[in-house]
Design an enzyme around this catalytic site. Sequence first.
Site, mmCIF file in Angstrom:
data_model
loop_
_atom_site.group_PDB
_atom_site.id
_atom_site.type_symbol
_atom_site.label_atom_id
_atom_site.label_comp_id
_atom_site.label_asym_id
_atom_site.label_seq_id
_atom_site.Cartn_x
_atom_site.Cartn_y
_atom_site.Cartn_z
ATOM 1 N N LYS A 149 -77.354 95.892 62.716
ATOM 2 C CA LYS A 149 -77.443 95.547 64.149
ATOM 3 C C LYS A 149 -78.334 94.339 64.270
ATOM 4 C CE LYS A 149 -76.135 98.117 67.070
ATOM 5 N NZ LYS A 149 -74.932 98.379 67.848
HETATM 6 N N1 GLU Z 1 -71.627 97.335 68.907
HETATM 7 C C1 GLU Z 1 -70.609 98.301 68.686
HETATM 8 C C2 GLU Z 1 -71.211 99.632 68.281
HETATM 9 O O1 GLU Z 1 -72.321 99.918 68.641
HETATM 10 C C3 GLU Z 1 -69.507 97.800 67.780
HETATM 11 C C4 GLU Z 1 -69.922 97.395 66.398
HETATM 12 C C5 GLU Z 1 -68.804 96.704 65.615
HETATM 13 O O2 GLU Z 1 -67.715 96.605 66.143
HETATM 14 O O3 GLU Z 1 -69.085 96.293 64.504
HETATM 15 O O4 GLU Z 1 -70.598 100.444 67.651
#
Ligand code: GLU
Length: 428
Positions: free
Chosen positions: A118
């Site tokens: 993240k």
């Molecule tokens: N931000 C999204 C999540 O929390 C998607 C992450 C992604 O698609 O890699 O799952």
Amino acid sequence: MTLAQTDRLAPTHFRHSAFWQNAHLYFDRVFQTMSLDQTWRSVLTTPKRVLSVSCPIRRDDGTIQVFTGYRAQHNGARGPFKGGIRYDVSVTQDECMALAMLQTWKNALVDLPFGGAKGGIVCDPKKLSMTEKERLTRRYTSEIMPIIGPNMDIPAPDLGTDSQIMAWVLDTYSMMVGHQELGVVTGKPVACGGSVGREDATGRGVMNILRKFLATQNKQLSDVRVAVQGFGNVGYHSARLLDDRGATVVAISERASAIYDESGIDVEAAGAFYKENGTLKGFAGADEIANDELLACDCDVLIPAAMENTIDESIAPHIKAHTVVEGANGPTTPKADEILRDNGVTVLPDILANAGGVTVSYFEWVQGLDNYFWNAKRVQDELQRVMESAFDQVNAKADESDCDYRTAAYTIAISRVAEACRLKGLFP
Ligand code: GLU
């Protein structure tokens, strides 16, 4: 394990937020019940890499402002790192680390060949012009360039970011390597090699999971009244898809306002109003309620789809819904989770309920690497298959171990990651 004990075990520089500690408490609660070698605990809970970068950009008025960004990569035993990038004033390093850990479990639970990551930039995207946002995104991408790539770490949208931002990530990375590299980022616009169905994928996954859960109770979506906290990508599409399938969406909130109508809100109309005005305040199709009334409003299903820690011990006893579907990451604190369980409220946990987004990101990554693109039906059918299969596994585990869904989901996810770590062993 108590919170204090968890904190003692954490490396000192990670002793920051309650959210980081909550992520560890959820992990520990489950890890202790598993017959795993305790020596793996710190391997499984420590991020592999955390990069902090400063991103100076020129504002439109000619001044220079330095923004701080992060990228946390948690555990890569199952494949390249994968997870979103958020733009928000509340972004911190350990929020990114905690969310990266949650992403590791989520990716493992839906059995994607990815580890968890993240990232984010501390900024208020609403106060940046498009050109400022573009410069910031390009600078951030170039700063994290050494640790991202189609086989290393693949960013995607999260809170405050969208497909336009992903297009700039794609272009910046591609310019720097000298060729178009579709696999470096997901959530791109379809016109630049994105996947159809990525935009509403998280909301569609929420709908798939709720429908599947209700079926275990011999109920259908048309039997439930739903309240949705948050009207961004996840909240809007969850509400819209549930409304389309006959659920009655009685309440919706966004950062500054909330609305309620016991006979059901026209979600399309509310969405159009919100898009035009940036708020639900003044929407004629429902009554205005105070923002903090939403979580405790009269409904059957509550979908927190905003930020982490919104359901805490002060609000949990007042929740009237029989089911909470976690559209956001980490919306329920461990204490609130216990209160909900004691009160007989079923919680469909984030790592299951909101995994639709990363699942379609996986499809997008595969399509980009193959240069072969699927139609909407294939994306939606495959998403439904992945989500329903994950639900069946979690449901079976919950039955077998006589535990709640979060415990079951964590047990499956942690076992998968631990097994990959064990088989690969330690280098050198
Ligand atoms: N931000 C999204 C999540 O929390 C998607 C992450 C992604 O698609 O890699 O799952």
